[in-house]
Design a protein around this motif. Structure first.
Motif, short mmCIF file in Angstrom:
data_model
loop_
_atom_site.label_atom_id
_atom_site.label_comp_id
_atom_site.label_asym_id
_atom_site.label_seq_id
_atom_site.Cartn_x
_atom_site.Cartn_y
_atom_site.Cartn_z
N PHE A 102 0.90 -1.12 0.19
CA PHE A 102 -0.05 0.08 0.13
C PHE A 102 0.93 1.27 0.11
O PHE A 102 0.53 2.20 -0.70
CB PHE A 102 -0.76 -0.28 1.27
N GLY A 103 1.86 1.15 0.81
CA GLY A 103 2.91 2.43 0.89
C GLY A 103 3.32 2.68 -0.47
O GLY A 103 3.30 3.84 -1.00
N ILE A 104 3.88 1.81 -1.24
CA ILE A 104 4.55 1.83 -2.44
C ILE A 104 3.42 2.55 -3.47
O ILE A 104 3.70 3.28 -4.37
CB ILE A 104 5.27 0.76 -3.04
N ASP A 105 2.26 1.63 -3.84
CA ASP A 105 1.27 1.80 -4.75
C ASP A 105 0.41 3.03 -4.74
O ASP A 105 -0.03 3.59 -5.44
CB ASP A 105 0.40 0.65 -4.87
N HIS A 106 -0.02 3.33 -3.40
CA HIS A 106 -0.71 4.09 -3.10
C HIS A 106 -0.40 5.59 -2.38
O HIS A 106 -1.00 6.56 -2.47
CB HIS A 106 -2.25 3.83 -2.56
N LEU A 107 0.35 5.23 -1.34
CA LEU A 107 0.79 6.31 -0.23
C LEU A 107 1.60 7.16 -1.04
O LEU A 107 1.75 8.21 -1.06
CB LEU A 107 1.11 5.83 0.98
N ALA A 108 2.87 6.53 -1.63
CA ALA A 108 4.09 7.16 -2.42
C ALA A 108 3.67 8.29 -3.32
O ALA A 108 4.14 9.35 -3.48
CB ALA A 108 5.00 6.27 -2.81
N ARG A 157 -10.63 6.50 10.32
CA ARG A 157 -10.77 5.58 9.29
C ARG A 157 -10.64 6.31 7.92
O ARG A 157 -11.41 7.34 7.76
CB ARG A 157 -12.01 5.00 9.22
N LEU A 158 -10.07 5.67 7.01
CA LEU A 158 -9.63 6.44 5.74
C LEU A 158 -10.60 5.72 4.57
O LEU A 158 -11.06 6.50 3.53
CB LEU A 158 -8.25 6.38 5.17
N ALA A 159 -10.63 4.43 4.67
CA ALA A 159 -11.58 3.70 3.61
C ALA A 159 -11.69 2.06 3.89
O ALA A 159 -11.03 1.80 5.00
CB ALA A 159 -10.82 3.88 2.33
N ALA A 160 -12.86 1.92 3.33
CA ALA A 160 -12.91 0.25 3.60
C ALA A 160 -11.80 -0.56 2.88
O ALA A 160 -11.25 0.15 1.72
CB ALA A 160 -14.43 -0.01 3.14
N ASN A 161 -11.61 -1.70 3.40
CA ASN A 161 -10.61 -2.59 2.71
C ASN A 161 -11.37 -3.56 2.35
O ASN A 161 -11.29 -4.92 3.25
CB ASN A 161 -9.42 -2.83 3.90
N GLY A 233 -0.21 -17.95 -12.00
CA GLY A 233 -1.13 -19.19 -12.04
C GLY A 233 -0.52 -20.35 -11.07
O GLY A 233 -1.21 -21.46 -11.11
N LEU A 234 -0.07 -19.74 -9.84
CA LEU A 234 0.03 -20.64 -8.82
C LEU A 234 -0.86 -21.29 -8.04
O LEU A 234 -0.82 -22.30 -7.50
CB LEU A 234 1.48 -20.24 -7.94
N GLY A 235 -1.91 -20.38 -7.78
CA GLY A 235 -3.06 -20.59 -6.82
C GLY A 235 -3.85 -19.29 -6.58
O GLY A 235 -3.90 -18.37 -7.39
N ILE A 236 -4.71 -19.72 -5.82
CA ILE A 236 -5.90 -18.96 -5.50
C ILE A 236 -5.44 -18.05 -4.19
O ILE A 236 -4.92 -18.32 -3.20
CB ILE A 236 -7.26 -19.56 -4.98
N VAL A 237 -5.82 -16.82 -4.47
CA VAL A 237 -5.24 -15.71 -3.15
C VAL A 237 -6.54 -14.84 -2.70
O VAL A 237 -7.58 -14.96 -3.49
CB VAL A 237 -4.35 -14.65 -3.75
N LEU A 238 -6.29 -14.56 -1.35
CA LEU A 238 -7.30 -13.50 -0.90
C LEU A 238 -6.53 -12.19 -0.59
O LEU A 238 -5.87 -12.16 0.18
CB LEU A 238 -7.81 -14.11 0.62
N LEU A 239 -7.06 -11.37 -1.54
CA LEU A 239 -6.17 -9.86 -1.40
C LEU A 239 -7.27 -8.90 -1.51
O LEU A 239 -8.46 -9.06 -2.07
CB LEU A 239 -5.19 -9.99 -2.72
N PRO A 240 -6.75 -7.76 -1.05
CA PRO A 240 -7.67 -6.28 -1.29
C PRO A 240 -7.69 -5.94 -2.56
O PRO A 240 -7.01 -5.88 -3.50
CB PRO A 240 -6.96 -5.39 -0.49
N LEU A 241 -8.82 -5.26 -2.96
CA LEU A 241 -9.23 -4.65 -3.99
C LEU A 241 -7.89 -3.50 -4.51
O LEU A 241 -7.82 -3.26 -5.69
CB LEU A 241 -10.66 -4.10 -4.28
N TRP A 242 -7.71 -2.80 -3.37
CA TRP A 242 -6.44 -2.00 -3.76
C TRP A 242 -5.37 -2.47 -4.49
O TRP A 242 -4.65 -1.51 -4.97
CB TRP A 242 -6.39 -1.07 -2.63
N LEU A 243 -5.07 -3.62 -4.07
CA LEU A 243 -3.81 -4.46 -4.57
C LEU A 243 -4.27 -5.03 -6.16
O LEU A 243 -3.35 -4.88 -7.18
CB LEU A 243 -3.42 -5.17 -3.80
N VAL A 244 -5.59 -5.61 -6.53
CA VAL A 244 -5.71 -6.50 -7.51
C VAL A 244 -6.87 -5.83 -8.34
O VAL A 244 -7.08 -6.64 -9.27
CB VAL A 244 -6.04 -7.88 -7.00
#
Length: 302
Positions: A102-108, A157-161, A233-244
């Motif tokens: 998050f720091g690299i993609d959105h805060l920086a 609180r800044l936003a939903a995750n 293609g390694l597998g299934i992940v549970l990740l936040p929308l801000w990343l994927v």
């Protein structure tokens, strides 16, 4: 000098690792600084510094005293700033901590705008996914994602995750697409190790709340590593929308089990309680709250 002034001289000497540099920053002569350190050691009845012609180092007693003295000096300085800068412009160094991805993609990307609006503020940004003690590490403000543990920190609180379960098309073609949460047990589910009970994935679905304990052949403490593994293609992940979110929009990843909802958490700005909220912290939190609030709207568009 009084006791507090002697402490300040001692703290400056330790920071500068030099009597002469400390003297210069304090507007004193090196001999005056040396005398104050000597007087402090005499009063305490203990040697605080080892002195050689080349360097200074703390004794064991000196290290213990420095930890407390530095905290006292900083608290006094902060109390003075609270009065003198209560209505002043944001200024000084701002120490910020954020999760890596998050720091690299959105805060920086938000820093140039914040610093342009606040030219007297310099930023020291650290990014890591481990738990950071704000008080111990001198952090002014941190971004945290998830459910906050009970603490003395003040949070905004800044936003939903919002998080989703997803995988690459290549993985789903090879292993099939889960039709229910129970199907996840036969899939390679990749795990983020900094989550408590990291193998327990919670869902709200047509039948109510469900808990699935997943397994897989990759665990990591970095969310971006999970994303890259999923894209490969390694597998299934549970990740936040801000990343994927962009990967879902462009089809590089596909949401799995869209009829189920993973309980949301939140993104927060947090700072130590019991301290005056300095203009630099207030300005930073207000700036990123507005910017991240707008960004969060785009994360939902996939």
């Amino acid at each position: 000098m009084d006791n507090v002034s002697e402490m300040e001289v001692f703290v400056r000497v330790v920071q500068a690792k030099s009597f002469s540099e400390a003297a210069r920053s304090l507007g004193l002569s090196p001999s005056a600084v040396s005398k104050q350190i000597g007087r402090l050691e005499d009063r305490l009845g203990a040697r605080l510094l080892n002195r050689t012609t080349r360097q200074l180092s703390l004794t064991e007693i000196g290290a213990a005293f420095h930890e407390r003295a530095e905290r006292i000096v900083n608290d006094i300085a902060e109390a003075e700033r609270a009065v003198s800068h209560l209505h002043g412009a944001p200024r000084g160094q701002l120490k910020v901590n954020a999760p890596v991805a998050f720091g690299i993609d959105h805060l920086a990307p938000l820093l140039p705008g914040f610093m342009a609006e606040n030219p007297e503020v310099s930023v020291d940004l650290s990014v890591n996914d481990r738990f950071v003690d704000l008080v111990e590490e001198g952090i002014d403000v941190a971004l945290r994602i998830g459910e906050l543990a009970d603490s003395s920190l003040i949070a905004r609180r800044l936003a939903a995750n919002r998080r989703v379960v997803c995988a690459a098309p290549s993985y789903l073609e090879r292993r099939g697409t889960p039709a229910s949460t129970a199907d996840l047990k036969r899939h390679n589910c990749l795990v983020y190790t900094y989550r408590q009970q990291r193998r327990d994935w919670h869902f709200d679905g047509p039948g109510g709340h469900e808990l699935v304990t997943v397994n897989g052949d990759l665990e990591t403490n970095n969310a971006q590593v999970l994303r890259m593994a999923a894209l490969g293609g390694l597998g299934i992940v549970l990740l936040p929308l801000w990343l994927v979110g962009p990967d879902l929009t462009e089809g590089r990843l596909i949401e799995v089990l869209p009829q189920y909802h993973v309980p949301d958490s939140s993104i927060y700005a947090v700072w130590p309680a019991g301290r005056h909220l300095s203009p630099k912290v207030r300005a930073f939190v207000d700036h990123i709250a507005a910017e991240i609030g707008e960004l969060a709207k785009t994360w939902e568009r996939h």
